[in-house]
Design a protein around this motif. Structure first.
Motif, PDB file in Angstrom:
ATOM      1  N   SER A 125      -0.030  15.964 -11.138  1.00  0.00           N
ATOM      2  CA  SER A 125       1.016  15.319 -11.921  1.00  0.00           C
ATOM      3  C   SER A 125       1.357  16.164 -13.139  1.00  0.00           C
ATOM      4  O   SER A 125       0.482  16.775 -13.752  1.00  0.00           O
ATOM      5  N   LYS A 126       2.615  16.159 -13.497  1.00  0.00           N
ATOM      6  CA  LYS A 126       3.055  16.893 -14.693  1.00  0.00           C
ATOM      7  C   LYS A 126       2.432  16.292 -15.947  1.00  0.00           C
ATOM      8  O   LYS A 126       2.312  16.948 -16.970  1.00  0.00           O
ATOM      9  N   LYS A 140      11.542  13.002  -4.936  1.00  0.00           N
ATOM     10  CA  LYS A 140      11.659  11.533  -4.913  1.00  0.00           C
ATOM     11  C   LYS A 140      10.283  10.895  -5.116  1.00  0.00           C
ATOM     12  O   LYS A 140      10.141   9.955  -5.898  1.00  0.00           O
ATOM     13  N   VAL A 141       9.284  11.416  -4.429  1.00  0.00           N
ATOM     14  CA  VAL A 141       7.936  10.874  -4.558  1.00  0.00           C
ATOM     15  C   VAL A 141       7.449  11.004  -5.996  1.00  0.00           C
ATOM     16  O   VAL A 141       6.966  10.045  -6.596  1.00  0.00           O
ATOM     17  N   MET A 142       7.598  12.180  -6.590  1.00  0.00           N
ATOM     18  CA  MET A 142       7.086  12.437  -7.934  1.00  0.00           C
ATOM     19  C   MET A 142       7.851  11.674  -9.015  1.00  0.00           C
ATOM     20  O   MET A 142       7.261  11.226  -9.997  1.00  0.00           O
ATOM     21  N   ASN A 143       9.144  11.532  -8.849  1.00  0.00           N
ATOM     22  CA  ASN A 143       9.976  10.964  -9.913  1.00  0.00           C
ATOM     23  C   ASN A 143      10.286   9.474  -9.759  1.00  0.00           C
ATOM     24  O   ASN A 143      10.775   8.863 -10.699  1.00  0.00           O
ATOM     25  N   GLU A 144      10.032   8.914  -8.584  1.00  0.00           N
ATOM     26  CA  GLU A 144      10.361   7.514  -8.360  1.00  0.00           C
ATOM     27  C   GLU A 144       9.211   6.682  -7.817  1.00  0.00           C
ATOM     28  O   GLU A 144       9.066   5.517  -8.171  1.00  0.00           O
ATOM     29  N   LEU A 145       8.394   7.259  -6.949  1.00  0.00           N
ATOM     30  CA  LEU A 145       7.413   6.459  -6.236  1.00  0.00           C
ATOM     31  C   LEU A 145       5.989   6.594  -6.764  1.00  0.00           C
ATOM     32  O   LEU A 145       5.250   5.621  -6.826  1.00  0.00           O
ATOM     33  N   LEU A 146       5.584   7.789  -7.127  1.00  0.00           N
ATOM     34  CA  LEU A 146       4.217   8.024  -7.607  1.00  0.00           C
ATOM     35  C   LEU A 146       4.258   8.717  -8.966  1.00  0.00           C
ATOM     36  O   LEU A 146       3.682   9.778  -9.171  1.00  0.00           O
ATOM     37  N   ILE A 147       4.919   8.103  -9.902  1.00  0.00           N
ATOM     38  CA  ILE A 147       5.060   8.674 -11.237  1.00  0.00           C
ATOM     39  C   ILE A 147       3.681   8.773 -11.892  1.00  0.00           C
ATOM     40  O   ILE A 147       2.886   7.840 -11.848  1.00  0.00           O
ATOM     41  N   ASP A 148       3.397   9.914 -12.489  1.00  0.00           N
ATOM     42  CA  ASP A 148       2.144  10.170 -13.207  1.00  0.00           C
ATOM     43  C   ASP A 148       0.912  10.110 -12.316  1.00  0.00           C
ATOM     44  O   ASP A 148      -0.185   9.797 -12.783  1.00  0.00           O
ATOM     45  N   LYS A 149       1.050  10.404 -11.033  1.00  0.00           N
ATOM     46  CA  LYS A 149      -0.094  10.454 -10.134  1.00  0.00           C
ATOM     47  C   LYS A 149      -0.135  11.821  -9.461  1.00  0.00           C
ATOM     48  O   LYS A 149       0.901  12.422  -9.201  1.00  0.00           O
ATOM     49  N   SER A 162       5.648   9.129   4.978  1.00  0.00           N
ATOM     50  CA  SER A 162       4.903   7.909   4.696  1.00  0.00           C
ATOM     51  C   SER A 162       3.888   8.248   3.610  1.00  0.00           C
ATOM     52  O   SER A 162       3.098   9.178   3.759  1.00  0.00           O
ATOM     53  N   ILE A 163       3.929   7.478   2.499  1.00  0.00           N
ATOM     54  CA  ILE A 163       3.007   7.740   1.387  1.00  0.00           C
ATOM     55  C   ILE A 163       2.209   6.489   1.067  1.00  0.00           C
ATOM     56  O   ILE A 163       2.640   5.378   1.332  1.00  0.00           O
ATOM     57  N   ASN A 164       1.036   6.689   0.479  1.00  0.00           N
ATOM     58  CA  ASN A 164       0.163   5.603   0.075  1.00  0.00           C
ATOM     59  C   ASN A 164       0.155   5.535  -1.451  1.00  0.00           C
ATOM     60  O   ASN A 164      -0.247   6.494  -2.114  1.00  0.00           O
ATOM     61  N   TYR A 165       0.607   4.419  -2.018  1.00  0.00           N
ATOM     62  CA  TYR A 165       0.661   4.252  -3.471  1.00  0.00           C
ATOM     63  C   TYR A 165      -0.711   4.357  -4.123  1.00  0.00           C
ATOM     64  O   TYR A 165      -0.858   4.900  -5.200  1.00  0.00           O
ATOM     65  N   HIS A 166      -1.720   3.776  -3.495  1.00  0.00           N
ATOM     66  CA  HIS A 166      -3.038   3.681  -4.115  1.00  0.00           C
ATOM     67  C   HIS A 166      -3.773   5.009  -4.163  1.00  0.00           C
ATOM     68  O   HIS A 166      -4.429   5.320  -5.152  1.00  0.00           O
ATOM     69  N   THR A 167      -3.675   5.796  -3.117  1.00  0.00           N
ATOM     70  CA  THR A 167      -4.406   7.068  -3.071  1.00  0.00           C
ATOM     71  C   THR A 167      -3.550   8.249  -3.505  1.00  0.00           C
ATOM     72  O   THR A 167      -4.073   9.314  -3.778  1.00  0.00           O
ATOM     73  N   GLY A 168      -2.230   8.074  -3.532  1.00  0.00           N
ATOM     74  CA  GLY A 168      -1.343   9.179  -3.866  1.00  0.00           C
ATOM     75  C   GLY A 168      -1.200  10.166  -2.733  1.00  0.00           C
ATOM     76  O   GLY A 168      -0.750  11.295  -2.926  1.00  0.00           O
ATOM     77  N   SER A 169      -1.562   9.761  -1.537  1.00  0.00           N
ATOM     78  CA  SER A 169      -1.534  10.698  -0.408  1.00  0.00           C
ATOM     79  C   SER A 169      -0.255  10.568   0.415  1.00  0.00           C
ATOM     80  O   SER A 169       0.305   9.485   0.565  1.00  0.00           O
ATOM     81  N   ILE A 170       0.182  11.701   0.904  1.00  0.00           N
ATOM     82  CA  ILE A 170       1.248  11.726   1.893  1.00  0.00           C
ATOM     83  C   ILE A 170       0.534  11.598   3.232  1.00  0.00           C
ATOM     84  O   ILE A 170      -0.187  12.506   3.655  1.00  0.00           O
ATOM     85  N   ASN A 205       0.807  -1.219   0.000  1.00  0.00           N
ATOM     86  CA  ASN A 205       0.000   0.000   0.000  1.00  0.00           C
ATOM     87  C   ASN A 205       0.835   1.263   0.000  1.00  0.00           C
ATOM     88  O   ASN A 205       0.418   2.288  -0.513  1.00  0.00           O
ATOM     89  N   GLY A 206       1.996   1.221   0.629  1.00  0.00           N
ATOM     90  CA  GLY A 206       2.786   2.439   0.721  1.00  0.00           C
ATOM     91  C   GLY A 206       4.205   2.171   1.145  1.00  0.00           C
ATOM     92  O   GLY A 206       4.651   1.036   1.218  1.00  0.00           O
ATOM     93  N   VAL A 207       4.887   3.256   1.401  1.00  0.00           N
ATOM     94  CA  VAL A 207       6.279   3.179   1.805  1.00  0.00           C
ATOM     95  C   VAL A 207       6.566   4.311   2.783  1.00  0.00           C
ATOM     96  O   VAL A 207       5.959   5.375   2.708  1.00  0.00           O
ATOM     97  N   THR A 208       7.472   4.031   3.677  1.00  0.00           N
ATOM     98  CA  THR A 208       7.948   5.058   4.593  1.00  0.00           C
ATOM     99  C   THR A 208       9.412   5.292   4.283  1.00  0.00           C
ATOM    100  O   THR A 208      10.195   4.353   4.181  1.00  0.00           O
ATOM    101  N   THR A 209       9.768   6.551   4.099  1.00  0.00           N
ATOM    102  CA  THR A 209      11.131   6.946   3.780  1.00  0.00           C
ATOM    103  C   THR A 209      11.628   7.865   4.881  1.00  0.00           C
ATOM    104  O   THR A 209      10.877   8.705   5.370  1.00  0.00           O
ATOM    105  N   PHE A 210      12.886   7.696   5.274  1.00  0.00           N
ATOM    106  CA  PHE A 210      13.416   8.591   6.290  1.00  0.00           C
ATOM    107  C   PHE A 210      14.830   9.013   5.935  1.00  0.00           C
ATOM    108  O   PHE A 210      15.503   8.398   5.116  1.00  0.00           O
ATOM    109  N   LEU A 211      15.251  10.091   6.558  1.00  0.00           N
ATOM    110  CA  LEU A 211      16.579  10.645   6.366  1.00  0.00           C
ATOM    111  C   LEU A 211      17.139  10.943   7.739  1.00  0.00           C
ATOM    112  O   LEU A 211      16.435  11.458   8.610  1.00  0.00           O
ATOM    113  N   SER A 212      18.420  10.578   7.948  1.00  0.00           N
ATOM    114  CA  SER A 212      19.026  10.835   9.254  1.00  0.00           C
ATOM    115  C   SER A 212      20.395  11.474   9.075  1.00  0.00           C
ATOM    116  O   SER A 212      21.009  11.384   8.020  1.00  0.00           O
TER     117      SER A 212
END
Length: 112
Positions: free
Chosen positions: A104-105, A49-58, A20-28, A3-10
């Protein structure tokens, strides 16, 4: 696909950003940046990262504070500066919020 992915930076032992994003709804579903790192371009980095790798065209959506809410520490302004547009007013978890959408672009859709 999950359903989604969680990304973090430290930075060493300090968590400086989490999304944390949801692939199906396109929501953060959650996005936070450590206050000491908010002026470092991390929000744009994660959004790219979200726009270019995870949720392309959404379309990407996020729920945040309504305009003028004193509880907002600057996230609404940051999202709008990144190109998010105002969408419907909501009432979630007993609180007045607003949905913001980054279209989406390529004219994608969240399929909600």
């Amino acid at each position: 696909m999950p359903n989604g992915v969680t990304t973090f930076l430290s930075d060493n032992d300090i968590a400086i950003a989490l999304m944390s994003i949801n692939y199906h709804t396109g929501s953060i579903d959650f996005f936070g940046v450590h206050p000491l790192y908010r002026k470092c371009g991390i929000t744009k980095l994660f959004l790219d990262k979200v726009m270019n790798e995870l949720l392309i065209d959404k379309d990407i959506s996020v729920t945040t504070f309504r305009e003028g809410d004193k509880a907002d520490t600057g996230y609404r302004k940051a999202y709008k500066e990144l190109g998010f547009a105002e969408a419907e007013l909501l009432f979630e978890f007993g609180y007045h919020t607003q949905k913001l959408v980054l279209f989406s672009k390529n004219g994608g859709s969240t399929n909600e």
